[in-house]
Motif scaffolding. Structure first.
Motif, PDB file in Angstrom:
ATOM      1  N   ALA A 191      -7.991  -1.074  -0.872  1.00 16.87           N
ATOM      2  CA  ALA A 191      -7.452   0.264  -0.623  1.00 16.87           C
ATOM      3  C   ALA A 191      -8.215   1.320  -1.418  1.00 16.87           C
ATOM      4  O   ALA A 191      -8.472   2.423  -0.925  1.00 16.87           O
ATOM      5  CB  ALA A 191      -5.965   0.300  -0.980  1.00 16.87           C
ATOM      6  N   THR A 192      -8.594   0.979  -2.658  1.00 16.91           N
ATOM      7  CA  THR A 192      -9.356   1.925  -3.479  1.00 16.91           C
ATOM      8  C   THR A 192     -10.721   2.195  -2.860  1.00 16.91           C
ATOM      9  O   THR A 192     -11.170   3.340  -2.773  1.00 16.91           O
ATOM     10  CB  THR A 192      -9.523   1.367  -4.901  1.00 16.91           C
ATOM     11  OG1 THR A 192      -8.232   1.149  -5.479  1.00 16.91           O
ATOM     12  CG2 THR A 192     -10.314   2.330  -5.770  1.00 16.91           C
ATOM     13  N   ASP A 250       0.814  -1.222   0.000  1.00 21.63           N
ATOM     14  CA  ASP A 250       0.000   0.000   0.000  1.00 21.63           C
ATOM     15  C   ASP A 250       0.848   1.272   0.000  1.00 21.63           C
ATOM     16  O   ASP A 250       0.404   2.310  -0.491  1.00 21.63           O
ATOM     17  CB  ASP A 250      -0.923   0.009   1.222  1.00 21.63           C
ATOM     18  CG  ASP A 250      -2.084  -0.961   1.080  1.00 21.63           C
ATOM     19  OD1 ASP A 250      -2.328  -1.429  -0.048  1.00 21.63           O
ATOM     20  OD2 ASP A 250      -2.731  -1.259   2.095  1.00 21.63           O
ATOM     21  N   THR A 251       2.052   1.209   0.565  1.00 23.18           N
ATOM     22  CA  THR A 251       2.900   2.406   0.674  1.00 23.18           C
ATOM     23  C   THR A 251       4.044   2.403  -0.340  1.00 23.18           C
ATOM     24  O   THR A 251       4.948   3.220  -0.257  1.00 23.18           O
ATOM     25  CB  THR A 251       3.481   2.512   2.089  1.00 23.18           C
ATOM     26  OG1 THR A 251       4.207   1.297   2.406  1.00 23.18           O
ATOM     27  CG2 THR A 251       2.382   2.706   3.116  1.00 23.18           C
ATOM     28  N   CYS A 252       4.008   1.490  -1.296  1.00 26.52           N
ATOM     29  CA  CYS A 252       5.078   1.367  -2.285  1.00 26.52           C
ATOM     30  C   CYS A 252       5.021   2.529  -3.287  1.00 26.52           C
ATOM     31  O   CYS A 252       3.961   2.819  -3.849  1.00 26.52           O
ATOM     32  CB  CYS A 252       4.951   0.024  -3.010  1.00 26.52           C
ATOM     33  SG  CYS A 252       6.021  -0.161  -4.430  1.00 26.52           S
ATOM     34  N   VAL A 253       6.158   3.190  -3.518  1.00 22.00           N
ATOM     35  CA  VAL A 253       6.231   4.270  -4.516  1.00 22.00           C
ATOM     36  C   VAL A 253       7.326   4.029  -5.544  1.00 22.00           C
ATOM     37  O   VAL A 253       7.391   4.714  -6.568  1.00 22.00           O
ATOM     38  CB  VAL A 253       6.470   5.644  -3.847  1.00 22.00           C
ATOM     39  CG1 VAL A 253       5.274   6.047  -3.018  1.00 22.00           C
ATOM     40  CG2 VAL A 253       7.741   5.647  -3.012  1.00 22.00           C
ATOM     41  N   GLY A 254       8.206   3.073  -5.301  1.00 25.23           N
ATOM     42  CA  GLY A 254       9.298   2.804  -6.234  1.00 25.23           C
ATOM     43  C   GLY A 254      10.024   1.543  -5.827  1.00 25.23           C
ATOM     44  O   GLY A 254       9.678   0.891  -4.827  1.00 25.23           O
ATOM     45  N   ILE A 266      10.771   0.885  -2.205  1.00 25.55           N
ATOM     46  CA  ILE A 266      10.841   2.254  -1.688  1.00 25.55           C
ATOM     47  C   ILE A 266       9.431   2.666  -1.277  1.00 25.55           C
ATOM     48  O   ILE A 266       8.488   2.537  -2.067  1.00 25.55           O
ATOM     49  CB  ILE A 266      11.405   3.210  -2.752  1.00 25.55           C
ATOM     50  CG1 ILE A 266      12.798   2.736  -3.199  1.00 25.55           C
ATOM     51  CG2 ILE A 266      11.461   4.636  -2.222  1.00 25.55           C
ATOM     52  CD1 ILE A 266      13.329   3.470  -4.412  1.00 25.55           C
ATOM     53  N   ARG A 267       9.290   3.159  -0.052  1.00 25.28           N
ATOM     54  CA  ARG A 267       7.963   3.417   0.491  1.00 25.28           C
ATOM     55  C   ARG A 267       7.757   4.894   0.834  1.00 25.28           C
ATOM     56  O   ARG A 267       8.711   5.641   1.021  1.00 25.28           O
ATOM     57  CB  ARG A 267       7.740   2.575   1.747  1.00 25.28           C
ATOM     58  CG  ARG A 267       7.905   1.086   1.539  1.00 25.28           C
ATOM     59  CD  ARG A 267       7.878   0.319   2.846  1.00 25.28           C
ATOM     60  NE  ARG A 267       6.594   0.442   3.516  1.00 25.28           N
ATOM     61  CZ  ARG A 267       6.342  -0.020   4.733  1.00 25.28           C
ATOM     62  NH1 ARG A 267       7.300  -0.624   5.423  1.00 25.28           N
ATOM     63  NH2 ARG A 267       5.156   0.131   5.282  1.00 25.28           N
ATOM     64  N   SER A 268       6.487   5.288   0.918  1.00 22.31           N
ATOM     65  CA  SER A 268       6.122   6.631   1.349  1.00 22.31           C
ATOM     66  C   SER A 268       4.870   6.535   2.198  1.00 22.31           C
ATOM     67  O   SER A 268       3.909   5.834   1.838  1.00 22.31           O
ATOM     68  CB  SER A 268       5.868   7.543   0.146  1.00 22.31           C
ATOM     69  OG  SER A 268       5.265   8.761   0.563  1.00 22.31           O
ATOM     70  N   GLY A 269       4.864   7.248   3.311  1.00 27.33           N
ATOM     71  CA  GLY A 269       3.729   7.191   4.226  1.00 27.33           C
ATOM     72  C   GLY A 269       2.475   7.836   3.686  1.00 27.33           C
ATOM     73  O   GLY A 269       1.379   7.597   4.202  1.00 27.33           O
ATOM     74  N   VAL A 270       2.603   8.665   2.651  1.00 32.02           N
ATOM     75  CA  VAL A 270       1.425   9.350   2.103  1.00 32.02           C
ATOM     76  C   VAL A 270       0.904   8.670   0.842  1.00 32.02           C
ATOM     77  O   VAL A 270      -0.029   9.149   0.211  1.00 32.02           O
ATOM     78  CB  VAL A 270       1.753  10.825   1.784  1.00 32.02           C
ATOM     79  CG1 VAL A 270       2.123  11.564   3.058  1.00 32.02           C
ATOM     80  CG2 VAL A 270       2.881  10.929   0.761  1.00 32.02           C
ATOM     81  N   GLN A 271       1.503   7.559   0.456  1.00 29.16           N
ATOM     82  CA  GLN A 271       1.087   6.880  -0.767  1.00 29.16           C
ATOM     83  C   GLN A 271      -0.234   6.136  -0.582  1.00 29.16           C
ATOM     84  O   GLN A 271      -0.492   5.530   0.459  1.00 29.16           O
ATOM     85  CB  GLN A 271       2.179   5.889  -1.201  1.00 29.16           C
ATOM     86  CG  GLN A 271       1.751   4.850  -2.219  1.00 29.16           C
ATOM     87  CD  GLN A 271       1.493   5.427  -3.601  1.00 29.16           C
ATOM     88  OE1 GLN A 271       1.510   6.631  -3.782  1.00 29.16           O
ATOM     89  NE2 GLN A 271       1.251   4.581  -4.566  1.00 29.16           N
ATOM     90  N   VAL A 272      -1.066   6.192  -1.598  1.00 28.60           N
ATOM     91  CA  VAL A 272      -2.276   5.365  -1.685  1.00 28.60           C
ATOM     92  C   VAL A 272      -2.187   4.618  -3.009  1.00 28.60           C
ATOM     93  O   VAL A 272      -1.929   5.231  -4.042  1.00 28.60           O
ATOM     94  CB  VAL A 272      -3.557   6.222  -1.646  1.00 28.60           C
ATOM     95  CG1 VAL A 272      -4.792   5.354  -1.865  1.00 28.60           C
ATOM     96  CG2 VAL A 272      -3.663   6.957  -0.324  1.00 28.60           C
ATOM     97  N   PRO A 273      -2.367   3.301  -3.026  1.00 24.28           N
ATOM     98  CA  PRO A 273      -2.199   2.561  -4.280  1.00 24.28           C
ATOM     99  C   PRO A 273      -3.175   3.024  -5.352  1.00 24.28           C
ATOM    100  O   PRO A 273      -4.392   3.039  -5.111  1.00 24.28           O
ATOM    101  CB  PRO A 273      -2.463   1.099  -3.875  1.00 24.28           C
ATOM    102  CG  PRO A 273      -3.173   1.163  -2.581  1.00 24.28           C
ATOM    103  CD  PRO A 273      -2.713   2.406  -1.905  1.00 24.28           C
TER     104      PRO A 273
END
Length: 753
Positions: free
Chosen positions: A476-477, A422-426, A449-456
């Protein structure tokens, strides 16, 4: 048809202390219950459970499982009940029989939904006791062996279901022999022409190379004997479906296949496996890229073996599988090879849960897939999870992750943990930053690579190949959309309560949820945002003494585009003595001196809109609106707010529903300007060159034609409807004036709904 004593004798061959009384009682009970029932072939129905039991005796299973095989259709197809079976055979056997019983009398919308619900029930039963799976696979195998007797349309459906679900499930459970036979039988009915062609070609090849397999077996045996290594060598020709699948996946003709023959080398222990490998590789050349060591890295279905391909005797390309006798048993029978039932284990407890990685995988997969998905999604995700071909990748800390071929780093992230996905960005693959859509290969080291503000993003669902990833993205959607509706609903409730001189809070709402037919506070607030629940109903539930007013509804967002919500929704109420349009205009007029940046005469405290955003819940009416228009929002049943220009005649429909009106203003970002669609009506001379002259004017004014249609053609005049994209109202008005100046144009006006 097999006799009662014959069944007992088959079990006694591998289990001398068999519980004969149990088998005899199950045999007699099944015989009585099925009575004079017939199968499609005309055989007595009891022949089917007897053949299923016989298949399970070949797997050397215990008498309790054999009894379940005899009883597996009694609840579904006879007058037998679960209570009756519990009384006669015990609750363990009763639970197993019920797990195998298909769902009946369900009001399901489609055969696919029924199939999906049956599969969900079956897999959940399997997760409790693997014997359900063993009986079900044996049941399906016998049904496939007799499939020729059922009607063609039903035959095709059963064959496809077998190929999609049951054969891969057998493979995932390590039961390769059963998988091969299920695939062969299904292949015969799904693609009979291809089956007949491949079978004939293999028969011709076998006749041509009749002595080849025996010669190669002798060469290998002599080689191992010279090195004083005890080994059994057994050759085999690939099965038709295996050959056809390889031809399809590799785009090869039959003549291009070079590894139709395979050989298994069975040795005493693991050390002998590697010794045999060294002997073979020293004697014959290895085909590069065709070596796999499933002993050091077993498959998820517990399969262990060494695979290699060599250019062997007679210069033939030969596939070799090197394994121990125990590995061979597991490779053939899979989870059934683990099913050890002992008298000293209470209730027939099996050792499988401690021994089998395959069964652990199955239980974990079922737990993942059964969370919150509808039956048809469950069916889709299960099919994805049953893919056999795998790649093995590693985390930076060395953890092994097995994935289907074609998997991406997104699949990898979700395989590690749902939160990681869910928090994957790269990602980094083997130390290099790579796109998230990259297909992974065996041995890749993947760092997420993760980000706390990411939404899939919802688009990820089309990229991933694992059921777990797809299910998590959908959840998640849904959660993101629910959160957005809840945010809008909360702001609507705040404004409604403020106007009533009250204060809204979740704590006040929770005790009275039952009054509005809701169980969860956030779900209830989201229902307000969707327009399914009225803010006035919530106000009345919390403060019963408050005077009732009609509440807002909402409308499914139209297809023309989605727009970003940036501040609280302000619901407009009718002013006494004023018509709706006059009321809105008077309110706008009062705000003229302090207008916001959205445009002159628009209220500062209105809901601002900006540009296109796929996740928002505000849409334009079909005729469009452009910056500079005075606009209002209307909530209707469905999912959002529809924006209209104040001149739109369709607004008269809502004269008696003032609670559905919402203040809207523009909030245009000059740095990222956006064109907006609007419709115009043009009457032009019906002569060559007219359309070219009009389109030239539109292009000169930096507008874009989005759609064009002819509404009416007369002898002299053509009426055209154009949907054009403009920056703002000023550009639109200038464009209309310039079109009117064209010699070929009679009138040019803007269309409103």
């Amino acid at each position: 048809m097999m006799r009662q004593y014959e069944l007992v004798e088959r079990v006694q061959r591998y289990k001398p202390d068999v519980n004969e009384a149990l088998l005899n009682k199950a045999y007699v009970y099944a015989m009585q219950k099925h009575g004079k029932q017939k199968r499609a072939s005309g055989d007595p129905y009891i022949s089917h459970p007897l053949e299923v039991a016989a298949i399970l005796t070949d797997m050397r299973l215990d008498e309790a499982t054999i009894a379940v095989a005899l009883l597996h259709d009694t609840i579904e197809d006879t007058s037998a009940t679960r209570d009756e079976i519990d009384d006669l055979f015990g609750q363990d056997i009763g639970a197993l029989v019920e797990g195998l019983t298909k769902i009946k009398k369900l009001d399901l919308v489609s055969k696919r939904a029924k199939q999906a619900e049956n599969l969900r029930k079956l897999l959940l039963a399997i997760s409790d006791d693997v014997r359900v799976l063993l009986v079900k696979l044996a049941d399906r195998l016998h049904n496939m062996r007799t499939l020729g007797h059922v009607p063609p349309e039903k035959r095709a459906r059963i064959a496809e279901e077998t190929m999609d679900i049951y054969a891969p499930l057998a493979g995932r459970m390590g039961m390769q022999d059963m998988r091969d036979e299920l695939e062969e039988l299904a292949f015969r009915y799904i693609n009979p022409e291809a089956h007949d062609t491949v079978t004939k070609r293999l028969a011709d090849l076998s006749a041509k190379n009749r002595d080849l397999i025996r010669t190669i077996e002798q060469d290998f045996s002599a080689l191992f004997a010279n090195h004083k290594l005890e080994a059994k060598v057994k050759g085999r020709q690939k099965k038709p479906y295996s050959v056809f699948r390889k031809m399809q996946s590799k785009s090869l003709s039959f003549e291009q296949l070079s590894d139709i023959y395979g050989f298994r080398i069975i040795v005493e222990d693991i050390a002998a496996c590697y010794q045999a490998l060294g002997i073979v590789h020293t004697r014959w050349s290895v085909v590069p890229g065709r070596f796999k060591d499933y002993i050091s890295t077993p498959k998820q279905n517990d399969y262990r073996s060494i695979h290699t391909t060599i250019v062997g005797p007679s210069r033939q390309r030969i596939e070799l599988q090197i394994r121990t006798a125990r590995m061979h048993e597991i490779a053939e029978y899979g989870v059934a090879a683990h099913a050890l039932y002992k008298d000293d284990l209470k209730g027939g407890e099996d050792l499988l849960s401690r021994d089998s990685r395959a069964y652990s995988w199955l239980r974990h997969t079922i737990e993942q897939l059964s969370e919150g998905d509808n039956p048809e999604e469950f069916l889709e995700h299960t099919k994805l999870e049953l893919f056999q071909d795998q790649v093995f990748c590693f985390t930076p800390k060395g953890r092994l992750i097995a994935l289907p071929r074609g998997a991406t780093p997104i699949d990898f992230a979700y395989a590690v943990h749902t939160d990681v996905g869910d928090t994957c960005v790269g990602c980094k693959i083997n130390g290099r930053i790579m796109p998230l859509v990259t297909r992974l290969n065996n041995g890749d080291e993947v760092e997420i690579i993760r980000s706390g503000v990411q939404v899939p993003p919802p688009a990820w669902e089309e990229v991933v190949v694992t059921g777990k990833a797809r299910a998590a993205i959908r959840r998640a959607t849904r959660a993101a959309v629910r959160k957005q509706y809840a945010g809008l609903g909360f702001r609507i409730l705040e404004r409604a309560f403020t106007r009533a001189g009250k204060t809204f809070s979740r704590e006040l709402f929770r005790p009275v949820l039952h009054r509005v037919g809701q169980k969860d506070v956030e779900d209830a607030i989201a229902s307000v945002g969707r327009g399914e629940l009225s803010s006035q109903d919530v106000l009345k539930a919390i403060h019963p003494e408050h005077a009732d007013e009609r509440a807002p509804m909402s409308k499914a967002a139209a297809d023309e585009g989605w727009f970003n919500l940036r501040s609280a929704a302000g619901v407009i109420f009718r002013m006494p003595g004023l018509g709706k349009k006059d009321k809105v205009k008077s309110r706008i007029a009062r705000k003229t001196n302090g207008a916001g940046k959205g445009g002159v005469g628009e209220p500062d405290d209105a809901l601002p809109i900006r540009g296109v955003d796929q996740n928002a819940i505000v849409s334009f009416a079909p005729a469009g609106a452009v910056p500079g228009d005075r606009i209002v929002g209307i909530m209707e049943p469905g999912a959002g707010i529809t924006i209209y220009p104040i001149q739109s005649p369709i607004l008269t429909r809502f004269d008696d529903q003032p609670e559905r009106w919402i203040d809207i203003r523009w909030d245009i970002d000059e740095a990222t300007k956006t064109r907006f669609p609007v419709r115009i009506l043009v009457n032009a001379l019906n002569e060559p060159g007219s359309l070219a002259e009009m389109t030239d004017v539109i292009a000169q004014r930096d507008a874009n034609i989005r759609a064009l249609s002819t509404l009416r053609i007369a002898s002299d005049i053509t009426e055209l409807m154009m949907e054009i994209e403009v920056w703002d109202l000023k550009q639109l008005n200038q464009l209309l004036m310039q079109l009117k100046e064209c010699a070929c144009v009679s009138t040019a006006t803007r269309l409103y709904e």
